[in-house]
Design an enzyme around this catalytic site. Structure first.
Site, PDB file in Angstrom:
ATOM      1  N   LYS A 159      29.381  -3.115 -19.524  1.00 40.75           N
ATOM      2  CA  LYS A 159      30.902  -3.798 -19.396  1.00 40.75           C
ATOM      3  C   LYS A 159      30.699  -5.597 -19.387  1.00 40.75           C
ATOM      4  CE  LYS A 159      35.158  -4.486 -16.732  1.00 40.75           C
ATOM      5  NZ  LYS A 159      35.882  -4.126 -15.317  1.00 40.75           N
ATOM      6  N   GLU A 165      19.052  -5.125 -15.841  1.00 39.83           N
ATOM      7  CA  GLU A 165      18.540  -3.965 -16.290  1.00 39.83           C
ATOM      8  C   GLU A 165      18.895  -3.380 -17.828  1.00 39.83           C
ATOM      9  OE1 GLU A 165      20.391  -4.163 -13.544  1.00 39.83           O
ATOM     10  OE2 GLU A 165      19.589  -3.158 -11.768  1.00 39.83           O
ATOM     11  N   GLY A 186      34.212  -0.447 -14.123  1.00 41.50           N
ATOM     12  CA  GLY A 186      33.012   0.109 -14.592  1.00 41.50           C
ATOM     13  C   GLY A 186      32.671   1.593 -14.105  1.00 41.50           C
ATOM     14  N   ARG A 187      32.945   1.923 -12.811  1.00 37.25           N
ATOM     15  CA  ARG A 187      32.864   3.173 -12.255  1.00 37.25           C
ATOM     16  C   ARG A 187      34.001   4.146 -12.704  1.00 37.25           C
ATOM     17  NH1 ARG A 187      33.380  -0.669  -8.600  1.00 37.25           N
ATOM     18  NH2 ARG A 187      35.056  -0.780  -7.171  1.00 37.25           N
ATOM     19  N   GLU A 202      31.039   2.473  -3.727  1.00 35.33           N
ATOM     20  CA  GLU A 202      31.372   1.173  -4.486  1.00 35.33           C
ATOM     21  C   GLU A 202      32.721   0.810  -4.378  1.00 35.33           C
ATOM     22  OE1 GLU A 202      28.794  -0.617  -7.817  1.00 35.33           O
ATOM     23  OE2 GLU A 202      30.409  -0.026  -9.044  1.00 35.33           O
ATOM     24  N   HIS A 204      17.194  24.845   1.132  1.00 37.72           N
ATOM     25  CA  HIS A 204      15.692  24.840   1.625  1.00 37.72           C
ATOM     26  C   HIS A 204      15.175  23.452   2.218  1.00 37.72           C
ATOM     27  CE1 HIS A 204      15.558  29.259   0.668  1.00 37.72           C
ATOM     28  NE2 HIS A 204      16.497  28.714  -0.476  1.00 37.72           N
ATOM     29  N   LYS A 251      21.838  -9.453  -6.548  1.00 38.18           N
ATOM     30  CA  LYS A 251      21.494  -9.836  -7.999  1.00 38.18           C
ATOM     31  C   LYS A 251      20.985 -11.359  -8.025  1.00 38.18           C
ATOM     32  CE  LYS A 251      24.815  -6.963 -10.237  1.00 38.18           C
ATOM     33  NZ  LYS A 251      26.171  -6.872 -11.082  1.00 38.18           N
TER      34      LYS A 251
HETATM   35  O1  F6P Z   1      26.099  -3.917 -10.008  1.00 37.38           O
HETATM   36  C1  F6P Z   1      27.277  -3.118  -9.916  1.00 37.38           C
HETATM   37  C2  F6P Z   1      27.763  -2.713 -11.089  1.00 37.38           C
HETATM   38  O2  F6P Z   1      28.617  -4.070 -11.551  1.00 37.38           O
HETATM   39  C3  F6P Z   1      28.649  -1.825 -11.422  1.00 37.38           C
HETATM   40  O3  F6P Z   1      29.835  -1.771 -10.839  1.00 37.38           O
HETATM   41  C4  F6P Z   1      28.559  -1.433 -12.794  1.00 37.38           C
HETATM   42  O4  F6P Z   1      29.194   0.046 -13.090  1.00 37.38           O
HETATM   43  C5  F6P Z   1      27.211  -1.616 -12.993  1.00 37.38           C
HETATM   44  O5  F6P Z   1      26.902  -2.746 -12.278  1.00 37.38           O
HETATM   45  C6  F6P Z   1      26.791  -1.872 -14.386  1.00 37.38           C
HETATM   46  O6  F6P Z   1      27.784  -3.031 -14.841  1.00 37.38           O
HETATM   47  P1  F6P Z   1      27.800  -3.156 -16.419  1.00 37.38           P
HETATM   48  O7  F6P Z   1      28.520  -2.242 -17.238  1.00 37.38           O
HETATM   49  O8  F6P Z   1      28.581  -4.503 -16.626  1.00 37.38           O
HETATM   50  O9  F6P Z   1      26.518  -3.352 -17.133  1.00 37.38           O
END
Ligand code: F6P
Length: 524
Positions: free
Chosen positions: A189, A195, A244-245, A330, A360, A488
């Site tokens: 987003k 990452e 995002g979620r 979140e 288990h 972050k």
């Molecule tokens: O670090 C949390 C977050 O901002 C989430 O809310 C989001 O889903 C995820 O990182 C990934 O963010 P993006 O889609 O901006 O890469």
């Protein structure tokens, strides 16, 4: 209308006099019928929750006193209820519920574009594998759905995911693939996520001469993606009013649309839209998301359970608890109210795994541990796996666990059985307490008719609305996530310190030592 303080007090008092579940079932033999809901392709049974009609009514009064109906109306009308980011929250518009004309047009244009793109990739057969790169909301939803639908629909292309910044993630995702026939779908987003940027760069390097054609991105930051070097016609947009979620309903799921087909994706949207319509229109007492949410409030805030387990007796839903961890924690893991005052107790820890595996592993704790946890059992009535004997065993285990947790086994009963087996009195005294189950442990069971896209849409939207309802009761903003920022910022500072000999004086001695150890390891 009774004020919320009085209603919380009433709930506390009701908890003190509430009879155990076994008594509630005796008092109302039709309890399962009275406390079950059928919405779309879901059946939800709340009768094994420690709730009676008085508790239920008081919870509903609390929801009214917290102005849930007003908040629900604000949510669906596109009011900017994400106040700390000054944004509307319109993910239902992605499935055709709500949003003004502009929003609806943006959505339908994008759906048309992704449909054409997905059909083209499916029909020309050039690509063999999709590598979907993204993390958090840009990963968990698509990954959950990809797994869940695999038995109903054979994917047209293989689908792999890379999320973690650990090089193992992208290494495994690319392992053995041919760059020529691999489509990389990079989803972020913000397009600032470390990452995803690093994994996308690694994939781009690996693609070599195919990098120009074989990467597409999905983002709400078109300028950021272009700066990164993605050509404008390979960018699919979504918008700041999609959290995002809550984004799996958007072009974020283009990988799913390619692999499973746009029609299957439409069924997912239709299932979610069905739950939207129910949540929007059903009175509170007949409203499934409201019931799920208020039961959670009772368990967390009144009965004092610190966590909520979610156990899917369906291997293909084994990612559901991870998905819910982001969705609920979140959204509602907040410490201040909308106006910035300290909040009371909010979101329990959400956790879980698949059944029967978890029986288990950690069910011992659920049956006899001192804390216990309310459980949402999720199962599928009609299996597509073609193994009816396995499916019967799976369901038998699911139903047995909720019954065992509720009924328990008294020490008197244990003693009676041991006595009948011929054990001597001294041995019985020693062993009986260990074989006793307290029972009265609450659970909800949710059954899907079958694990198809429509039912999955029902299920995911149910939990989205549950999280929203709970945020209203706790008076918190469910749609921001400031708590992820501090780590972050520090990570980016420490990254530069790992790569240089900069002074570590600003750090505490623990962090400084860890950095020194990592520096040394990198040089060895
Ligand atoms: O670090 C949390 C977050 O901002 C989430 O809310 C989001 O889903 C995820 O990182 C990934 O963010 P993006 O889609 O901006 O890469």
């Amino acid at each position: 209308m009774t004020d919320t303080k009085t209603l919380w007090d009433e709930l506390d008092n009701l908890a003190k006099i509430l009879p155990p579940l076994s008594t509630l079932f005796k008092a109302d033999p039709e309890r399962a019928t009275h406390m079950s809901f059928r919405v779309g392709r879901l059946y939800a049974d709340f009768s094994k929750q420690r709730i009676n009609p008085t508790v239920q009514n008081t919870l509903l009064k609390l929801a009214e006193a917290c102005e849930l109906e007003d908040w629900r109306a604000k949510f669906f009308s596109g009011e900017k209820i994400n106040t700390t980011e000054n944004r509307a929250v319109l993910h239902p518009a992605l499935r055709g519920t709500g949003g003004d004309k502009d929003v609806q047009k943006q959505v339908s244009d994008m759906r048309a574009r992704t449909r054409v793109f997905a059909d083209k990739i499916r029909n020309d057969g050039h690509y063999k594998t999709i590598v979907h790169i993204g993390i958090g909301g840009s990963d968990l939803g698509p990954r959950l759905v990809a797994d869940a639908l695999a038995a109903q629909t054979k994917p047209a292309l293989a689908l792999r995911f890379a999320e973690n910044v650990d090089g193992a993630s992208i290494n495994d995702a690319l392992d053995g693939l041919d760059p020529k026939t691999t489509l990389v779908v990079s989803v972020s987003k913000s397009f600032t996520t470390q990452e995803t940027r690093m994994n996308t760069q690694a994939a781009r390097d690996w693609l070599g001469e195919h990098a120009g054609t074989n990467i597409i991105t999905v983002t709400a930051n078109r300028a950021g993606a272009e700066d990164f070097g993605v050509s404008p016609d390979q960018i699919f947009d979504f918008w700041d009013w999609v959290g995002g979620r809550y984004s799996l309903w958007s072009a974020v799921s283009i990988s799913l649309q390619i692999a499973y087909g746009p029609d299957v994706f439409d069924q997912l949207l239709a299932g979610a839209a069905e739950m939207d319509a129910h949540f929007k229109d059903a009175p509170l007492e007949k409203n499934l998301p409201v019931m799920l949410a208020m039961t959670g409030i009772w368990n967390c805030n009144v009965l004092g359970y610190p966590s909520q387990a979610v156990i899917a007796y369906a291997r293909r839903l084994r990612k559901f608890s991870s998905f819910l961890q982001q969705l609920e924690m979140e959204s509602n893991g907040k410490g201040v109210t909308r106006s910035g005052q300290p909040a009371g107790v909010t979101c329990p820890i959400v956790w879980g795994d698949e059944g029967t595996n978890s029986q288990h592993a950690f069910f011992q704790h659920l049956h006899q541990g001192t804390q216990g946890a309310p459980i949402d059992f999720i199962a599928v009535l009609n299996s597509a796996e073609g193994r009816p004997d396995h499916h019967s065993a799976l369901l038998a285990n699911c139903f047995a666990q909720s019954e065992a947790l509720m009924v328990g086994k008294s020490e008197a009963k244990v003693r009676e059985e041991l006595n009948a087996s011929g054990m001597d009195a001294e041995a019985i005294d020693l062993i009986a307490p260990h074989k006793t189950f307290p029972g009265n442990r609450p659970s909800t069971t949710i059954l899907l008719d079958r694990l198809d896209a429509h039912a999955l849409g029902n299920l995911i939207a149910l939990y989205e609305h549950k999280a929203f309802v709970q945020s209203v009761i706790w008076d918190i903003n469910a749609f921001d996530q400031w708590g992820v920022e501090l780590g972050k910022v520090l990570a980016s500072q420490i990254l530069s310190e790992l790569e240089t000999d900069a002074s570590l004086d600003a750090h505490d001695s623990s962090t400084a030592t860890l950095i020194r150890l990592a520096r040394r390891a990198a040089k060895s």
